[in-house]
Design a protein around this motif. Structure first.
Motif, PDB file in Angstrom:
ATOM      1  N   ALA A   7       0.826  -1.205   0.000  1.00  0.00           N
ATOM      2  CA  ALA A   7       0.000   0.000   0.000  1.00  0.00           C
ATOM      3  C   ALA A   7       0.860   1.255   0.000  1.00  0.00           C
ATOM      4  O   ALA A   7       1.973   1.257   0.504  1.00  0.00           O
ATOM      5  N   ASP A   8       0.297   2.334  -0.563  1.00  0.00           N
ATOM      6  CA  ASP A   8       0.979   3.605  -0.437  1.00  0.00           C
ATOM      7  C   ASP A   8       0.330   4.380   0.697  1.00  0.00           C
ATOM      8  O   ASP A   8      -0.398   3.814   1.501  1.00  0.00           O
ATOM      9  N   ASP A  59      -2.005   6.650   0.722  1.00  0.00           N
ATOM     10  CA  ASP A  59      -3.416   6.927   0.571  1.00  0.00           C
ATOM     11  C   ASP A  59      -4.243   5.869   1.295  1.00  0.00           C
ATOM     12  O   ASP A  59      -4.044   4.667   1.116  1.00  0.00           O
ATOM     13  N   GLN A  80      -5.898   3.109  -0.784  1.00  0.00           N
ATOM     14  CA  GLN A  80      -4.964   2.076  -1.214  1.00  0.00           C
ATOM     15  C   GLN A  80      -4.612   1.143  -0.055  1.00  0.00           C
ATOM     16  O   GLN A  80      -4.444  -0.067  -0.236  1.00  0.00           O
ATOM     17  N   MET A 101      -7.408  -1.218   0.287  1.00  0.00           N
ATOM     18  CA  MET A 101      -7.307  -2.156  -0.834  1.00  0.00           C
ATOM     19  C   MET A 101      -6.298  -3.261  -0.506  1.00  0.00           C
ATOM     20  O   MET A 101      -6.553  -4.453  -0.724  1.00  0.00           O
ATOM     21  N   ASP A 102      -5.184  -2.876   0.024  1.00  0.00           N
ATOM     22  CA  ASP A 102      -4.131  -3.840   0.370  1.00  0.00           C
ATOM     23  C   ASP A 102      -4.603  -4.814   1.443  1.00  0.00           C
ATOM     24  O   ASP A 102      -4.367  -6.021   1.363  1.00  0.00           O
ATOM     25  N   ARG A 129     -11.672  -3.770  -5.324  1.00  0.00           N
ATOM     26  CA  ARG A 129     -11.827  -2.461  -5.981  1.00  0.00           C
ATOM     27  C   ARG A 129     -13.308  -2.088  -6.096  1.00  0.00           C
ATOM     28  O   ARG A 129     -13.696  -0.940  -5.857  1.00  0.00           O
TER      29      ARG A 129
END
Length: 205
Positions: A152-153, A155, A158, A161-162, A176
């Motif tokens: 993940a970054d 954000d 994200q 999402m991870d 998603r």
């Protein structure tokens, strides 16, 4: 401290396996829900597990407990924080999926919690009282492990999402879509916790 093991299956019993890792055999306790996912594994097959390592003054012999997902291990650590539920009792108790247990806790479903091996009415109420409000993330766990994802970054979308993919077992495309649906329903979401809550509500509708 041992947190993860990957090796060849040497032996499989009712509640434990023997895993050969770099010529060392590790005896690992495995909850019923995890053992079910290993049912298709034959002796000599590759197996990888996240490990909860337990050793105390009262339990000086180290005990290794294995899980398919990192989130299952995290849930287990919450679960054993409940009064009167130690690691060995918890291993026997997890005879339905972690996702279903977490949902039962969030919804105060004592009847489902009493289906857990060794959990009676009093302990079921203790579980709800101790953990309700902390289980939304774990209620999203899928029973089969699927997919993988890049780290993940910064954000928070994200990051969610991870977690959905690499920890909770969802396909990238499904994760998603779940995030997109949640954001569409609630455009004021401003944190990972709020996003998890909205996803959880969406999955239970």
């Amino acid at each position: 401290m041992i947190g993860y093991l990957e090796g060849r299956l040497m032996k499989k019993e009712k509640e434990r396996i023997l895993l050969l890792v770099n010529q060392v055999g590790f005896e690992i306790l495995v909850p019923v829900v995890v053992m079910e996912t290993l049912s298709a594994k034959a002796i000599g097959d590759e197996v990888s597990l996240y490990i909860y390592y337990h050793q105390t003054e009262r339990q000086p012999k180290p005990v290794l407990i294995g899980f398919n997902l990192e989130a299952e291990k995290e849930f287990f650590q919450y679960f054993i924080s409940v009064e009167a539920i130690g690691p060995l009792k918890a291993v026997k108790a997890l005879n339905i999926s972690v996702g279903d247990i977490a949902h039962a806790i969030e919804s105060g479903d004592v009847k489902t919690l009493k289906r857990l091996s060794g959990i009676g009415d009093r302990t079921a109420h203790k579980i709800v009282a101790s953990l309700q409000g902390k289980m939304n993330k774990f209620a999203l766990i899928r029973h089969e492990k699927e997919g993988a994802m890049a780290p993940a970054d910064e954000d928070f979308i994200q990051m969610v999402m991870d977690v959905l993919v690499s920890q909770l077992g969802y396909r990238t495309t499904d994760a998603r879509q779940m995030i997109a649906d949640a954001v569409e329903k609630n455009s004021t979401i401003a944190s990972a916790e709020q996003l998890f809550d909205e996803i959880y509500r969406g999955q239970r509708q």
